[in-house]
Enzyme design. Structure first.
Site, PDB file in Angstrom:
ATOM      1  N   HIS A  23       0.772  -1.505   0.072  1.00 19.18           N
ATOM      2  CA  HIS A  23       0.655  -0.427  -0.393  1.00 19.18           C
ATOM      3  C   HIS A  23       0.650   1.270   0.018  1.00 19.18           C
ATOM      4  CE1 HIS A  23      -3.799   2.204   1.062  1.00 19.18           C
ATOM      5  NE2 HIS A  23      -2.620   2.713   1.305  1.00 19.18           N
ATOM      6  N   GLU A  24       1.872   1.203   1.065  1.00 21.46           N
ATOM      7  CA  GLU A  24       2.664   2.515   1.077  1.00 21.46           C
ATOM      8  C   GLU A  24       3.512   2.448  -0.332  1.00 21.46           C
ATOM      9  OE1 GLU A  24       1.862   5.238   2.978  1.00 21.46           O
ATOM     10  OE2 GLU A  24       0.592   3.765   4.118  1.00 21.46           O
TER      11      GLU A  24
END
Length: 219
Positions: A34-35
């Site tokens: 995600h990041e």
């Protein structure tokens, strides 16, 4: 004494520890993807900040926020260290922030698709064993639902979640910057909603529907 300890050791249920470790691995993978995808999206749009701070990495240690990780287990939601983004690099700052924000949840949905697809491959092509059964269960019943849940949760239009930045691209500048002013209070609101069971109720039903849709694609 030694015999009693040995018998106690043999009677321990290691499946609980195994399940906890599998969930921890899934959480770290989902948060890291995600990041990293936030950073990749920002970089593709012209912002080198995440790259310069070594955040374009699949090393989970570069992304972990230990409080957010703990809450992921205790409260059902959590967060990683936000990838630094400088909207001044974007030609259209609001739209650039929205696309960068959307990349995180989108990556979680793609990860869920990949996990379910790999589980089908394990089911179809790997001979049955304890190892293949464990891998199948991890991909289908741990990683995929968790990744879907993280993606859906982050789409809630509450600062500082990604959904608020996506919504901001549709709002007038004055309204957008007014919304972002309350970002510091958003986490308190999320904790309160989680305690009351509101966020869990909103997300859990959606997880089931998205998961069912992905299952139909592969099974």
């Amino acid at each position: 004494m030694g015999h009693s300890l040995q018998r106690l050791f043999l009677e321990l249920d290691f499946s609980v520890l195994r399940d906890a470790l599998l969930r921890a691995a899934a959480v770290l993978l989902c948060l890291t993807v995600h990041e990293t995808c936030h950073g990749l999206a920002a970089y593709a749009l012209g912002d080198p900040t995440a790259r310069d701070r070594h955040r374009l990495s699949l090393n989970p240690l570069r992304h972990i926020d230990w409080l957010g990780l703990a809450l992921m287990f205790l409260a059902g939601f959590g967060w990683a260290k936000p990838v630094p983004v400088d909207p001044r690099y974007f030609r259209r700052p609001k739209q650039g922030m929205a696309l960068t924000a959307l990349a995180g949840p989108a990556s979680n949905f793609l990860l869920a698709l990949l996990a379910v697809g790999l589980s089908r491959a394990v089911y179809q092509y790997m001979p049955y064993s304890e190892g293949s059964a464990l891998l199948f269960n991890f991909l289908l019943y741990v990683l995929a639902p968790l990744s879907i849940g993280l993606g859906l949760f982050n789409l809630l239009p509450i600062p500082p979640l990604d959904g608020a930045k996506v919504l901001g691209a549709l709002l007038p500048d004055r309204t957008y910057f007014g919304l972002m002013r309350y970002e510091r209070y958003g986490m308190l609101l999320l904790l309160a909603l989680s305690y009351l069971g509101v966020t869990g109720g909103l997300v859990s039903g959606a997880i089931y529907r998205v998961f069912e849709f992905i299952l139909e694609l592969f099974y």
